[in-house]
Design an enzyme around this catalytic site. Structure first.
Site, PDB file in Angstrom:
ATOM      1  N   ASP A  54      68.612 -44.280 -10.796  1.00  0.00           N
ATOM      2  CA  ASP A  54      70.068 -44.161 -10.707  1.00  0.00           C
ATOM      3  C   ASP A  54      70.449 -43.731  -9.295  1.00  0.00           C
ATOM      4  O   ASP A  54      69.591 -43.373  -8.500  1.00  0.00           O
ATOM      5  CB  ASP A  54      70.607 -43.154 -11.734  1.00  0.00           C
ATOM      6  CG  ASP A  54      69.732 -41.927 -11.817  1.00  0.00           C
ATOM      7  OD1 ASP A  54      69.250 -41.464 -10.764  1.00  0.00           O
ATOM      8  OD2 ASP A  54      69.520 -41.431 -12.944  1.00  0.00           O
ATOM      9  N   ASP A  56      72.990 -41.292  -6.973  1.00  0.00           N
ATOM     10  CA  ASP A  56      73.897 -40.153  -6.967  1.00  0.00           C
ATOM     11  C   ASP A  56      74.608 -40.092  -5.630  1.00  0.00           C
ATOM     12  O   ASP A  56      74.027 -40.417  -4.591  1.00  0.00           O
ATOM     13  CB  ASP A  56      73.124 -38.842  -7.180  1.00  0.00           C
ATOM     14  CG  ASP A  56      72.427 -38.828  -8.527  1.00  0.00           C
ATOM     15  OD1 ASP A  56      72.951 -39.438  -9.472  1.00  0.00           O
ATOM     16  OD2 ASP A  56      71.339 -38.222  -8.626  1.00  0.00           O
ATOM     17  N   ASP A 138      65.794 -29.345  -4.877  1.00  0.00           N
ATOM     18  CA  ASP A 138      64.485 -28.798  -5.242  1.00  0.00           C
ATOM     19  C   ASP A 138      63.377 -29.084  -4.230  1.00  0.00           C
ATOM     20  O   ASP A 138      62.704 -28.187  -3.748  1.00  0.00           O
ATOM     21  CB  ASP A 138      64.088 -29.227  -6.664  1.00  0.00           C
ATOM     22  CG  ASP A 138      64.306 -30.710  -6.948  1.00  0.00           C
ATOM     23  OD1 ASP A 138      64.665 -31.468  -6.023  1.00  0.00           O
ATOM     24  OD2 ASP A 138      64.100 -31.121  -8.114  1.00  0.00           O
TER      25      ASP A 138
END
Ligand code: ATP
Ligand code: MG
Length: 408
Positions: A54, A56, A138
């Site tokens: 996907d 973002d 992260d």
């Protein structure tokens, strides 16, 4: 800190490879005068020439401003407020640049930020700069931006070098970042397994030190994450990382101890994961109940055999074994009741493959639970080299039934 900027001529990301929905969102934000970056896994995967799952978008527009720009937009999220811009068949997650978790929480007011005693972030909703947004992500490889205004890549965290060196490196201090959000440890194993990367030594050591913190992670997030681990198409590699880092113990406590007792049990799990990966590669959708039935299958059979010794009927024993194990797991990984029930069905139906006389087979073939039970039966028979004649019998019955169905 000044980011590394890579000009269009020096990288391989082309608008052609970005979904048209994401390109629309990026351009629209830019036309309205906002900064708009493609961010996260999409950039990483395009640079690795992999197919992104996907796309973002990160922007300096606030959620409210995003909502005003896009009619097809929904604001979601309690923990972070972000916008889902909806297109036919695709949702573009669009979030405002976020600030990092502050070192000293007392400098922030209670309603924007709060940590629990273990340092776990419960609520944060503070907007920040692009740099802050990159550095609160992260891993370095997940913190790259693609800027729609000049097609450059922006790297604040050293992600480009780590992509080249093929390592998963935590941004900032690994102990602190894992304490903030223990699920990041599992994500490290997932990215290492999926991308064929190494986990950088400081992160690896921090996982070993902090793995017990997983007990503090939200059990519904853990359920989401567990599905990603096993549906990612590289489930076997990911599982091997979970074993190497010993994350398996805090995730699946009883099951992992049971595996430790016998090497052959480990082989069953690897075998099921290879099957999962083959199904994924063939584009088949495997639903969670079948996933859990397969992975934990041999363990559930073992638990059921003990219940049978205690006098339960095979069907009750099969169902109770599943309930006992998966309900117990829910403190850690919240498997929905419906899924537990379906796994119980798959296992309780196994006995029906031994009844080949009379009207039973025809009735069973029409049962809506048949197909999942049959997939399990097929898999277990072949894996254990058992019931092979019986399996052949059912393969023929099923084929005939299928043929009839198609003609009808
Ligand atoms: P996938 O291929 O699985 O979609 P992804 O990297 O896109 O991988 P997502 O879970 O979709 O992962 O998250 C999108 C981005 O949000 C990540 O790339 C990362 O930058 C950031 N992110 C996600 N989860 C966390 C987290 N727990 N802590 C910090 N940053 C996170
Ligand atoms: Mg993603």
């Amino acid at each position: 800190m000044e980011p590394v900027i890579v000009q269009r001529a020096n990288h391989n990301i082309s608008r052609k490879n970005i979904s048209s929905a994401a390109v629309k969102v990026l351009y629209r934000l830019k036309e309205e005068g906002f900064t708009a970056y493609l961010a996260g896994g999409g950039v990483r995967d395009l640079l690795l020439e992999r197919n992104p799952k996907d796309f973002d978008v990160a922007t300096d527009a606030t959620p409210e401003q995003i909502r005003r720009i896009f009619r097809n937009c929904r604001l979601v999220g309690r923990r972070f407020r972000l916008a889902h811009v909806l297109f036919r068949g695709e949702t573009i997650e669009t979030s405002t640049f976020r600030a990092p978790v502050p070192e000293d929480e007392s400098t922030h007011c209670e309603n924007t930020f709060r940590t629990s005693e273990t340092g776990f972030v419960e609520r944060d909703n503070i907007f920040g700069t692009p740099e802050q947004d990159a550095l609160r992500r992260d891993f370095t490889i997940n913190a790259l931006f693609y800027n729609i205004s000049d097609f450059t890549l922006i790297d604040y965290a050293g992600g480009l070098k780590d992509l080249e060196e093929r390592v998963v490196r935590v941004i900032g201090d690994p102990d602190r970042r894992f304490a903030e959000d223990p699920v990041r440890m599992i994500r490290a194993a997932r990215f290492a397994g999926t991308l064929g990367f190494d986990i950088e030594p400081a992160a690896y050591d921090a996982i070993c030190r902090n793995k017990e913190l997983l007990a503090h992670a939200s059990s519904s997030r853990m359920y989401e994450e567990v599905q990603k681990l096993f549906f990612c198409g590289h489930a076997k590699e990911v599982f091997l990382w979970l074993e190497r880092t010993d994350l398996l113990h805090p995730m699946f406590h009883d099951f992992s101890h049971w595996i430790d007792e016998d090497k052959a049990r480990h082989d069953w799990v690897i075998h099921t994961l290879e099957q999962m990966d083959r199904w994924r590669k063939a584009g088949l959708r495997v639903h969670p109940a079948l996933l859990f039935a397969l992975i934990f299958g041999e363990y559930h059979e073992f638990l059921a055999s003990r219940l049978e010794e205690e006098g339960q009927s095979p069907q009750d024993a099969a169902r109770n074994a599943v309930q006992e194990h998966l309900r117990g797991m829910c403190d850690n990984v919240r498997v929905p009741k419906q899924v537990i029930f379906q796994v119980g069905d798959i296992m309780a139906n196994q006995g029906r493959f031994h009844r080949t006389k009379g009207r039973h087979p025809a009735r069973f073939l029409h049962n809506k639970g048949f197909l999942d039970a049959f997939l399990y039966f097929k898999f277990a028979s072949r894996a254990h080299d058992r019931n092979l004649d019986l399996l052949e019998h059912w393969v023929v019955l099923h084929r005939e039934q299928h043929g009839k169905g198609e003609r009808a």
